[in-house]
Design an enzyme around this catalytic site. Structure first.
Site, mmCIF file in Angstrom:
data_model
loop_
_atom_site.group_PDB
_atom_site.id
_atom_site.type_symbol
_atom_site.label_atom_id
_atom_site.label_comp_id
_atom_site.label_asym_id
_atom_site.label_seq_id
_atom_site.Cartn_x
_atom_site.Cartn_y
_atom_site.Cartn_z
ATOM 1 N N ARG A 157 3.395 -18.012 1.758
ATOM 2 C CA ARG A 157 1.924 -17.933 1.822
ATOM 3 C C ARG A 157 1.371 -16.914 0.842
ATOM 4 N NH1 ARG A 157 3.189 -18.396 7.436
ATOM 5 N NH2 ARG A 157 3.557 -16.160 7.430
ATOM 6 N N ARG A 238 8.596 -5.678 1.074
ATOM 7 C CA ARG A 238 9.160 -4.628 1.919
ATOM 8 C C ARG A 238 9.958 -3.681 1.038
ATOM 9 N NH1 ARG A 238 5.958 -5.518 4.867
ATOM 10 N NH2 ARG A 238 5.938 -6.404 6.966
ATOM 11 N N GLU A 267 8.739 5.144 4.461
ATOM 12 C CA GLU A 267 7.286 5.247 4.348
ATOM 13 C C GLU A 267 6.809 6.265 5.384
ATOM 14 O OE1 GLU A 267 5.534 1.350 4.750
ATOM 15 O OE2 GLU A 267 6.362 0.662 2.853
ATOM 16 N N HIS A 286 1.172 1.586 1.014
ATOM 17 C CA HIS A 286 1.241 0.378 1.853
ATOM 18 C C HIS A 286 -0.148 -0.030 2.343
ATOM 19 C CE1 HIS A 286 4.079 -2.055 4.675
ATOM 20 N NE2 HIS A 286 3.011 -2.763 4.343
#
Length: 321
Positions: A157, A238, A267, A286
């Protein structure tokens, strides 16, 4: 029914839960992640759990919740933070938020690609620190999309949404790799090629695949050694898909031109991380889905998934095991 929410979420989601009248909500009322001890305490006896990508939902958490737990709703499209096999074994349903963040993430990916390739952060710094003296023919030159070859790893997607946005920039060839060829790739004239071909022929390599055992550490020394030394590398999937030590070596040695990352491991990335010393590496915190409307819709979907799981009805967006 008792519900635990691991973080302060947009009001759109909280409103749905409070108006439903089917659950008693307990919230870790902070913008910061819930400490592990508080998470274990909060889920005790819970029928439902609404969590975020930063919450590790493992056997310990499931055990702490106990047999009442019916549903876990994650405010994310990714679910690699959850022990899916264990959750499945216990018959707990899982809701997630695909589709609604596709456009925002694709837009951010294009913004990051352009900022990295055209050296925008460097330019801003030069203006602020007095480095801008006069017009120079080769100063702050970067790489353009017109006439280029773009390779997208993972044409799902989000990958497809990125490709749709990049094509109008005059991209000459659009390559993609993944498990299978996609019929819908014809819309962007996408060519299905082996990964090695994509890596070696692309001027821009965009990573948009899911994190799986196959993709963990996919972008490593061998991967970067096959890229052009004028190539731009972008990752908004990721952090663990990339071996960051190998990426640092590729960037600092000139093996590849530059890189833009919206995801890292860990992160947040420590402020003394070697990648942050490089001018040719742009790192974002992010923020792929960070538009007000997208986060609001994500919160609504998470709340509705949670309610459906509690009531045993069809979820708007359920993860099928």
């Amino acid at each position: 029914m008792k519900v635990f929410i691991t973080r302060r979420i947009p009001q759109e989601g909280m409103k749905i839960l409070s108006q439903a009248g089917v659950c008693k909500v307990s919230l870790w009322d902070s913008d910061e992640p819930v400490p592990r001890a508080e998470l274990l305490k909060g889920v005790e006896g819970a029928h439902g759990l609404l969590c975020l990508l930063s919450d590790k939902i493992d056997t310990e958490v499931l055990d702490a919740a106990g047999p009442n737990l019916k549903v876990i709703s994650t405010l994310s499209v990714g679910f690699d933070h959850m022990a899916i096999d264990e959750i499945k074994k216990r018959g707990v349903r899982v809701g997630y938020t695909p589709d609604v963040l596709t456009d925002a993430t694709a837009e951010l990916t294009v913004a990051l690609l352009l900022a990295t390739a055209r050296r925008l952060p460097e330019g801003v710094v030069e203006v602020k620190n007095g480095g801008w003296s006069t017009w120079k023919p080769l100063w702050l030159c970067g790489y353009g999309l017109s006439g280029s070859t773009v390779g997208v790893i993972g044409l799902g997607r989000i990958g497809m949404a990125i490709a749709r946005r990049l094509k109008p920039f005059g991209v000459k060839r659009l390559l993609y790799s993944g498990r299978t060829a996609k019929s819908y790739a014809a819309e962007v004239e996408g060519e299905y090629v082996p990964l090695d071909t994509l890596v070696s022929e692309s001027d821009f390599v965009v990573v948009s695949c899911a994190l799986t055992p196959e993709t963990q550490g996919l972008c490593n020394k061998d991967f970067f050694s096959k890229m052009k030394n004028t190539a731009v590398f972008i990752n908004t999937s990721r952090g663990a898909v990339v071996n960051q030590e190998d990426l640092y070596q590729a960037l600092s040695s000139g093996q590849i031109a530059c890189a833009g990352l919206d995801v890292t491991t860990p992160e947040p990335l420590p402020t003394d991380h070697p990648l942050l010393t490089l001018k040719n590496c742009v790192v974002l915190p992010h923020i792929g889905s960070a538009t007000y409307s997208t986060r609001g819709i994500m919160a609504e979907l998470s709340a509705n998934n949670l309610l459906a799981g509690l009531q045993g009805t069809d979820m708007p967006s359920e993860l099928k095991f």
